[in-house]
Write a protein that holds these residues in place. Structure first.
Motif, short mmCIF file in Angstrom:
data_model
loop_
_atom_site.label_atom_id
_atom_site.label_comp_id
_atom_site.label_asym_id
_atom_site.label_seq_id
_atom_site.Cartn_x
_atom_site.Cartn_y
_atom_site.Cartn_z
N PHE A 34 -9.46 -2.21 0.40
CA PHE A 34 -8.40 -2.41 1.41
C PHE A 34 -7.83 -3.82 1.30
CE2 PHE A 34 -8.98 1.12 4.61
CZ PHE A 34 -7.63 1.30 4.86
N ASN A 35 -8.71 -4.81 1.23
CA ASN A 35 -8.25 -6.19 1.15
C ASN A 35 -7.44 -6.43 -0.12
OD1 ASN A 35 -9.07 -7.74 3.53
ND2 ASN A 35 -11.16 -7.19 2.94
N ALA A 36 -7.89 -5.86 -1.23
CA ALA A 36 -7.16 -6.00 -2.49
C ALA A 36 -5.78 -5.35 -2.39
CB ALA A 36 -7.96 -5.39 -3.64
N ALA A 37 -5.73 -4.18 -1.75
CA ALA A 37 -4.45 -3.48 -1.60
C ALA A 37 -3.50 -4.25 -0.69
CB ALA A 37 -4.69 -2.07 -1.06
N LEU A 38 -4.03 -4.85 0.38
CA LEU A 38 -3.18 -5.66 1.26
C LEU A 38 -2.69 -6.93 0.56
CD1 LEU A 38 -5.02 -5.26 4.69
CD2 LEU A 38 -2.84 -4.23 4.01
N ASP A 39 -3.56 -7.51 -0.29
CA ASP A 39 -3.13 -8.66 -1.11
C ASP A 39 -1.93 -8.27 -1.96
OD1 ASP A 39 -5.19 -10.29 -0.19
OD2 ASP A 39 -6.47 -9.95 -1.95
N ARG A 40 -2.05 -7.10 -2.60
CA ARG A 40 -1.00 -6.62 -3.50
C ARG A 40 0.29 -6.33 -2.74
NH1 ARG A 40 -2.05 -1.51 -7.55
NH2 ARG A 40 0.05 -1.38 -8.44
N ALA A 41 0.15 -5.70 -1.57
CA ALA A 41 1.32 -5.38 -0.76
C ALA A 41 2.03 -6.64 -0.28
CB ALA A 41 0.91 -4.52 0.44
N GLU A 42 1.23 -7.66 0.02
CA GLU A 42 1.80 -8.94 0.46
C GLU A 42 2.59 -9.58 -0.69
OE1 GLU A 42 0.15 -12.91 2.74
OE2 GLU A 42 -1.07 -11.08 2.80
N GLN A 43 2.02 -9.54 -1.89
CA GLN A 43 2.73 -10.08 -3.06
C GLN A 43 4.02 -9.30 -3.32
OE1 GLN A 43 -0.27 -9.71 -6.08
NE2 GLN A 43 -1.43 -11.49 -5.37
N ASP A 44 3.97 -8.00 -3.08
CA ASP A 44 5.15 -7.14 -3.28
C ASP A 44 6.14 -7.23 -2.11
OD1 ASP A 44 4.30 -6.16 -5.74
OD2 ASP A 44 3.17 -4.50 -4.84
N ARG A 45 5.77 -7.97 -1.06
CA ARG A 45 6.60 -8.11 0.14
C ARG A 45 7.01 -6.72 0.68
NH1 ARG A 45 7.93 -13.05 1.26
NH2 ARG A 45 9.70 -12.42 2.55
N ALA A 46 6.02 -5.84 0.69
CA ALA A 46 6.28 -4.44 1.02
C ALA A 46 5.84 -4.11 2.44
CB ALA A 46 5.55 -3.53 0.04
N ILE A 47 6.57 -3.20 3.05
CA ILE A 47 6.08 -2.56 4.27
C ILE A 47 4.96 -1.61 3.86
CG2 ILE A 47 6.72 -0.92 6.09
CD1 ILE A 47 9.50 -2.26 6.07
N VAL A 48 3.91 -1.54 4.66
CA VAL A 48 2.70 -0.79 4.30
C VAL A 48 2.61 0.51 5.09
CG1 VAL A 48 0.17 -0.83 4.33
CG2 VAL A 48 1.43 -2.88 3.65
N ILE A 49 2.32 1.59 4.39
CA ILE A 49 1.92 2.85 5.03
C ILE A 49 0.48 3.13 4.60
CG2 ILE A 49 2.28 5.34 5.22
CD1 ILE A 49 5.24 4.87 4.55
N ILE A 50 -0.41 3.30 5.56
CA ILE A 50 -1.80 3.67 5.27
C ILE A 50 -1.99 5.13 5.67
CG2 ILE A 50 -4.23 3.28 5.89
CD1 ILE A 50 -3.45 0.34 6.49
N THR A 51 -2.58 5.92 4.78
CA THR A 51 -2.84 7.32 5.10
C THR A 51 -4.16 7.75 4.48
OG1 THR A 51 -1.81 9.51 5.24
CG2 THR A 51 -1.57 8.33 3.14
N GLY A 52 -4.54 9.00 4.72
CA GLY A 52 -5.80 9.53 4.19
C GLY A 52 -5.57 10.82 3.43
N GLN A 53 -6.51 11.74 3.56
CA GLN A 53 -6.39 13.05 2.92
C GLN A 53 -5.98 14.08 3.97
OE1 GLN A 53 -10.04 13.74 0.54
NE2 GLN A 53 -10.49 11.59 0.93
N PRO A 54 -5.47 15.24 3.53
CA PRO A 54 -5.08 16.26 4.51
C PRO A 54 -6.23 16.54 5.49
CG PRO A 54 -4.34 16.90 2.34
CD PRO A 54 -5.18 15.67 2.16
N GLY A 55 -5.95 16.37 6.78
CA GLY A 55 -6.94 16.66 7.81
C GLY A 55 -7.79 15.49 8.25
N ILE A 56 -7.73 14.35 7.52
CA ILE A 56 -8.58 13.23 7.95
C ILE A 56 -8.03 11.89 7.48
CG2 ILE A 56 -10.15 13.36 5.94
CD1 ILE A 56 -12.41 12.78 8.16
N LEU A 57 -8.05 10.93 8.41
CA LEU A 57 -7.81 9.54 8.05
C LEU A 57 -9.15 8.93 7.63
CD1 LEU A 57 -5.92 7.06 7.89
CD2 LEU A 57 -6.56 6.56 10.27
N SER A 58 -10.11 8.90 8.56
CA SER A 58 -11.46 8.45 8.24
C SER A 58 -12.42 8.86 9.35
CB SER A 58 -11.52 6.92 8.07
OG SER A 58 -12.87 6.48 7.91
#
Length: 229
Positions: A34-58
């Motif tokens: 998660f932290n690595a993905a947020l680092d990457r999104a920050e570098q990309d200056r991207a709006i973030v969408i977090i999702t899971g698999q059909p029927g469950i986030l976590s």
């Protein structure tokens, strides 16, 4: 090894898809991903969408880790709470597209995002810690206190009440509920709408609005580290 969090960047929107077994358990490796993905999104200056698999986030923290030793449990919860704090202070908007169940840490992810969209269905959303014999940690209490409606806070944290998506909307876990088949399209449309925000103003306002919460979480995370769970 399969990616625990798949990262897809398209048109200034980074979609982070959690994929760790059938309940998307939050393990130390998932927190790191998660932290690595947020680092990457920050570098990309991207709006973030977090999702899971059909029927469950976590379904929450990895119980194998939580029951392996008190030290491992404390470390995982502290790292998860630190992730929640990071999400709350992230410089770009974070949207969660919740495709189903969101339990314990899964529900805390919802409480850490800027906008939360849930899929309609027979899903459970909420904090079940007291149901499974866990005393709620300080950081969890403070996050729930800030983000849940007052009428739902005690029912959720003290009673372990679980909500369907509509109930979760009323409680404060979600901001919108849509048909499951429309979930990702609505999340992407919401992200496109959020592109109109001036991002420096967004970041500065977010930090100003959440200043007291972030300071409270810092103290709560330290208390959790000191006092076991």
């Amino acid at each position: 090894m399969t990616e625990l969090i798949a990262y897809q960047l398209e048109d200034g929107i980074a979609t982070l898809t959690l994929a760790n077994g059938k309940v998307n358990a939050i393990s130390p490796d998932v927190v790191q991903a998660f932290n690595a993905a947020l680092d990457r999104a920050e570098q990309d200056r991207a709006i973030v969408i977090i999702t899971g698999q059909p029927g469950i986030l976590s379904g929450g923290y990895d119980l194998k880790v939580m029951t392996s030793s008190p030290e491992n449990a404390v470390a995982l919860v502290a790292s998860g709470s630190t992730l929640a704090r990071r999400m709350l202070a992230h410089p770009f908007p974070i949207i969660i597209a919740c495709p189903g169940h969101a339990v314990a840490k899964g529900a805390f992810l919802l409480l850490s995002a800027d906008y939360r969209i849930g899929a309609e269905g027979a899903f459970s959303i909420g904090l079940n810690e007291v149901q499974i014999g866990m005393t709620m940690h300080h950081a969890g209490i403070e996050l729930a206190r800030d983000r849940l409606r007052k009428s739902a806070f005690h029912r959720s944290v003290i009673n372990g009440e679980m909500f369907d998506p509509q109930g979760a909307l009323e409680a404060g876990f979600l901001d919108r509920v849509v048909p499951a088949g429309e979930l990702m399209a609505v999340a992407r449309a919401t992200a496109q709408q959020m592109k109109k925000i001036q991002m420096t103003a967004h970041r500065n306002t977010k930090l100003k609005v959440r200043k007291a919460l972030l300071e409270t979480l810092d103290r709560a995370i330290e208390l959790d580290r000191q006092h076991q769970l």
